[in-house]
Design a protein around this motif. Structure first.
Motif, PDB file in Angstrom:
ATOM      1  N   ARG A 120       0.832  -1.218   0.000  1.00 13.90           N
ATOM      2  CA  ARG A 120       0.000   0.000   0.000  1.00 13.90           C
ATOM      3  C   ARG A 120       0.860   1.259   0.000  1.00 13.90           C
ATOM      4  NH1 ARG A 120      -4.697  -1.758   4.244  1.00 13.90           N
ATOM      5  NH2 ARG A 120      -5.652  -3.275   2.858  1.00 13.90           N
ATOM      6  N   ASP A 121       2.097   1.129   0.488  1.00 15.46           N
ATOM      7  CA  ASP A 121       3.016   2.266   0.557  1.00 15.46           C
ATOM      8  C   ASP A 121       4.317   1.860  -0.131  1.00 15.46           C
ATOM      9  OD1 ASP A 121       4.677   4.383   1.178  1.00 15.46           O
ATOM     10  OD2 ASP A 121       4.147   4.431   3.308  1.00 15.46           O
ATOM     11  N   ARG A 122       4.333   2.035  -1.454  1.00 19.47           N
ATOM     12  CA  ARG A 122       5.478   1.589  -2.243  1.00 19.47           C
ATOM     13  C   ARG A 122       6.788   2.257  -1.829  1.00 19.47           C
ATOM     14  NH1 ARG A 122       3.257  -0.396  -7.901  1.00 19.47           N
ATOM     15  NH2 ARG A 122       5.462  -0.424  -8.389  1.00 19.47           N
ATOM     16  N   PRO A 123       6.820   3.586  -1.601  1.00 14.48           N
ATOM     17  CA  PRO A 123       8.087   4.189  -1.153  1.00 14.48           C
ATOM     18  C   PRO A 123       8.603   3.566   0.151  1.00 14.48           C
ATOM     19  CG  PRO A 123       6.596   5.887  -1.920  1.00 14.48           C
ATOM     20  CD  PRO A 123       5.803   4.605  -1.865  1.00 14.48           C
ATOM     21  N   ALA A 124       7.713   3.299   1.094  1.00 13.46           N
ATOM     22  CA  ALA A 124       8.141   2.691   2.358  1.00 13.46           C
ATOM     23  C   ALA A 124       8.645   1.264   2.123  1.00 13.46           C
ATOM     24  CB  ALA A 124       6.997   2.685   3.367  1.00 13.46           C
ATOM     25  N   ALA A 125       7.986   0.517   1.268  1.00 12.40           N
ATOM     26  CA  ALA A 125       8.418  -0.849   0.964  1.00 12.40           C
ATOM     27  C   ALA A 125       9.793  -0.829   0.309  1.00 12.40           C
ATOM     28  CB  ALA A 125       7.402  -1.542   0.060  1.00 12.40           C
ATOM     29  N   LEU A 126       9.996   0.090  -0.634  1.00 14.03           N
ATOM     30  CA  LEU A 126      11.302   0.201  -1.280  1.00 14.03           C
ATOM     31  C   LEU A 126      12.389   0.582  -0.269  1.00 14.03           C
ATOM     32  CD1 LEU A 126      10.279   1.927  -4.610  1.00 14.03           C
ATOM     33  CD2 LEU A 126      11.409  -0.302  -4.391  1.00 14.03           C
ATOM     34  N   LEU A 127      12.074   1.502   0.635  1.00 14.45           N
ATOM     35  CA  LEU A 127      13.037   1.911   1.654  1.00 14.45           C
ATOM     36  C   LEU A 127      13.411   0.724   2.533  1.00 14.45           C
ATOM     37  CD1 LEU A 127      14.717   4.016   3.105  1.00 14.45           C
ATOM     38  CD2 LEU A 127      12.677   4.590   4.458  1.00 14.45           C
ATOM     39  N   ARG A 128      12.433  -0.041   3.001  1.00 11.24           N
ATOM     40  CA  ARG A 128      12.704  -1.213   3.846  1.00 11.24           C
ATOM     41  C   ARG A 128      13.555  -2.233   3.083  1.00 11.24           C
ATOM     42  NH1 ARG A 128      11.546   2.071   6.681  1.00 11.24           N
ATOM     43  NH2 ARG A 128       9.786   2.275   8.078  1.00 11.24           N
ATOM     44  N   PHE A 129      13.261  -2.399   1.800  1.00 13.61           N
ATOM     45  CA  PHE A 129      14.028  -3.322   0.978  1.00 13.61           C
ATOM     46  C   PHE A 129      15.485  -2.884   0.901  1.00 13.61           C
ATOM     47  CE2 PHE A 129      15.694  -4.334  -3.316  1.00 13.61           C
ATOM     48  CZ  PHE A 129      15.761  -5.710  -3.198  1.00 13.61           C
TER      49      PHE A 129
END
Length: 135
Positions: free
Chosen positions: A90-99
């Motif tokens: 739901r929050d692509r920027p946050a998912a990318l950051l965690r990755f």
């Protein structure tokens, strides 16, 4: 295109075909898999046919047997899984950051080089390799 994760035997078959980088018969696949665990010829034949119908394998008749080879590379498969996983967020920027926070420095550098290449900027992996550096 949605990429479904391969099942266990599907993945074993694809891994071998990707590694061998040549067409192979079901007999070759069965013989190789049987080095690690027992699997029936008919089971591998059925799964190879399923992979063919799903569009993962192409096949060509060679005498009485089929020769199977991958339609897509391992990298295309992996990229599809990554796109699907990101698309589920739901929050692509946050998912990318965690990755990015979780991957190694080497993978961060590879990702940075891939992004530069995708943008047509200098310093991507192809340009570095052509100058004699590591890709």
């Amino acid at each position: 295109m949605h990429v479904r994760r391969l099942g266990e035997l599907e993945a074993e078959i694809m891994d071998r075909l990707w590694a061998w980088q040549r067409p192979a018969t079901v007999r070759e696949l069965v013989d190789d898999i049987n080095r690690d665990r027992r699997v029936a010829y008919t089971t591998v034949m059925t799964v190879a046919d399923i992979l063919h119908r799903k569009g993962w394998l192409r096949r060509e008749k060679a005498g009485r047997a089929w020769l199977y080879e991958p339609v897509r590379s391992r990298e295309e498969y992996t990229a599809g899984l990554m796109r699907d996983a990101l698309g589920d967020s739901r929050d692509r920027p946050a998912a990318l950051l965690r990755f990015v926070e979780a991957i190694s420095d080497e993978d961060v550098a590879a990702l940075d080089a891939a992004l530069r290449t995708a943008r047509g900027e200098p310093g991507g992996p192809r340009e570095t390799a052509s100058r004699g550096g590591a890709a």
